[in-house]
Design a protein around this motif. Structure first.
Motif, mmCIF file in Angstrom:
data_model
loop_
_atom_site.group_PDB
_atom_site.id
_atom_site.type_symbol
_atom_site.label_atom_id
_atom_site.label_comp_id
_atom_site.label_asym_id
_atom_site.label_seq_id
_atom_site.Cartn_x
_atom_site.Cartn_y
_atom_site.Cartn_z
ATOM 1 N N THR A 54 0.831 -1.211 0.000
ATOM 2 C CA THR A 54 0.000 0.000 0.000
ATOM 3 C C THR A 54 0.861 1.256 0.000
ATOM 4 O O THR A 54 0.622 2.199 -0.768
ATOM 5 N N GLY A 69 1.596 4.187 -2.885
ATOM 6 C CA GLY A 69 1.497 5.601 -2.540
ATOM 7 C C GLY A 69 2.764 6.366 -2.884
ATOM 8 O O GLY A 69 2.708 7.508 -3.371
ATOM 9 N N LEU A 78 -3.702 6.510 0.993
ATOM 10 C CA LEU A 78 -3.051 5.211 1.152
ATOM 11 C C LEU A 78 -2.200 5.179 2.417
ATOM 12 O O LEU A 78 -2.112 4.142 3.094
#
Length: 349
Positions: free
Chosen positions: A87, A91, A107
């Motif tokens: 994640t 980002g 994120l």
């Protein structure tokens, strides 16, 4: 049960390592000026992330028991930290490649929530369970993904700093990044001691020496990246001036420690694949090798800028090539593996 249902029931959370590896390579290529290829990998990685996130949600809804069993297992539990790291790497790509701050912030916040949920669920479960494995059975290089996940929060938080105009919020984001950086350092020093003990003093067959042990280096690489970015962002927060010498020293220390692992890991891979002729085939754990190679390239490049050591940029550029080759081989083997699995499933049905 269909092929997709069967795969979802036993979906390994470690598949987010594919997102980690692709994202780290995309960022590394971007830093080296390979913008077209970097952008192609970025869009491909977005699709990987969306599909895996969707599959994870479906598994949580329909195969809750299997997911909880994996999360609380000594062997499978650490794989869930790839969700956090993946994640944050997506980002980070959004900032490096597109300057998309809104998505990156979203994120980052989501990853912190996941970090608290997964970190304390996993470590609580493996602490209180009664049927614990031995150290040799339970510990492996994958445990260091907890370090990677923690440092990934520090990396993305540090990247967001120049885009925050509110002073109070800026201080909070910088402090959170610093805390996660130091916490990641603590986790690494704690876990690597157990892993080294397992490698040196417990019996280790070449079957067990998977590419996942490259995370021994990869955790140090992303720690170096986090420290380097915070060093370059020190001017945004006056309080950091007091910690700057310490931050420079420990960041260089982790880069040196990560570099030390590389020759040893190469030798051990030769011992496994060449001397013992272990078959080279698709294994989810191979992404645990691609990610460190790409991350070492990106972190070395940023360290060279942070500490004004331009001669290190050539080393950073050199590591792009093995990372790209390993990623390409991994994708080919992955596609072949999925096609073969599909064929076997239909044949057995």
């Amino acid at each position: 049960m269909t092929f997709i249902q069967a795969k979802l029931q036993h979906l390994n959370a470690g598949y987010f390592a594919l997102v980690m590896a692709t994202g780290a390579l995309s960022i590394s290529l971007h830093l080296m000026g390979w913008n077209v290829m970097s952008l192609c990998l970025f869009y491909l990685n977005i699709s990987f992330y969306i599909v895996l996130a969707l599959f994870t949600v479906i598994r949580l809804i329909f195969f809750t028991r299997e997911l909880i069993y994996d999360l609380t297992s000594h062997w499978h539990g650490p794989n869930f930290f790839t969700l956090i790291a993946g994640t944050n790497i997506v980002g980070s790509e959004c900032i490096f490649l597109q300057g998309n701050i809104d998505v990156a912030i979203t994120l980052w916040v989501i990853s912190i929530l996941f970090w608290f949920l997964i970190m304390y669920t996993f470590f609580t479960a493996v602490t209180i369970r009664s049927d614990k494995p031995t150290l040799a059975q339970g510990i492996h290089g994958g445990w260091l993904i907890a370090v990677v996940a923690t440092q990934s929060i520090a990396v993305l938080g540090a990247l967001l700093i120049p885009y925050i105009e509110n002073d109070a919020l800026l201080s909070s984001v910088y402090f959170t990044s610093l805390v996660m950086y130091l916490l990641g350092c603590m986790l690494y020093l704690s876990l690597i001691t157990l892993i080294l003990y397992r490698l040196i003093f417990a019996s280790l067959s070449y079957h067990a020496l998977t590419p996942l042990y490259w995370i021994n280096m990869g955790a140090m690489a992303i720690s170096t990246l986090a420290g380097s970015i915070m060093i370059m962002r020190a001017s945004y927060w006056d309080w950091m001036n007091e910690l700057l010498p310490f931050l420079k020293g420990i960041t260089l220390f982790f880069w040196v420690a990560g570099s030390w692992w590389i020759p040893l890991l190469i030798i051990l891979m030769i011992w496994r694949y060449v001397i013992h002729r272990y078959p080279f085939m698709y294994d989810l754990k191979m992404w645990g090798m691609v990610f460190p190679l790409a991350m070492y390239s990106a972190s070395t490049y940023q360290l060279a800028k942070a500490l004004h050591l331009p001669f290190l940029t050539k080393l950073a550029q050199a590591f792009v090539y093995p990372a790209l080759i390993c990623w390409g081989i991994g994708i080919i083997l992955f596609v072949s593996h999925m096609a073969l699995d599909y064929h076997k499933f239909n044949y057995s049905s």
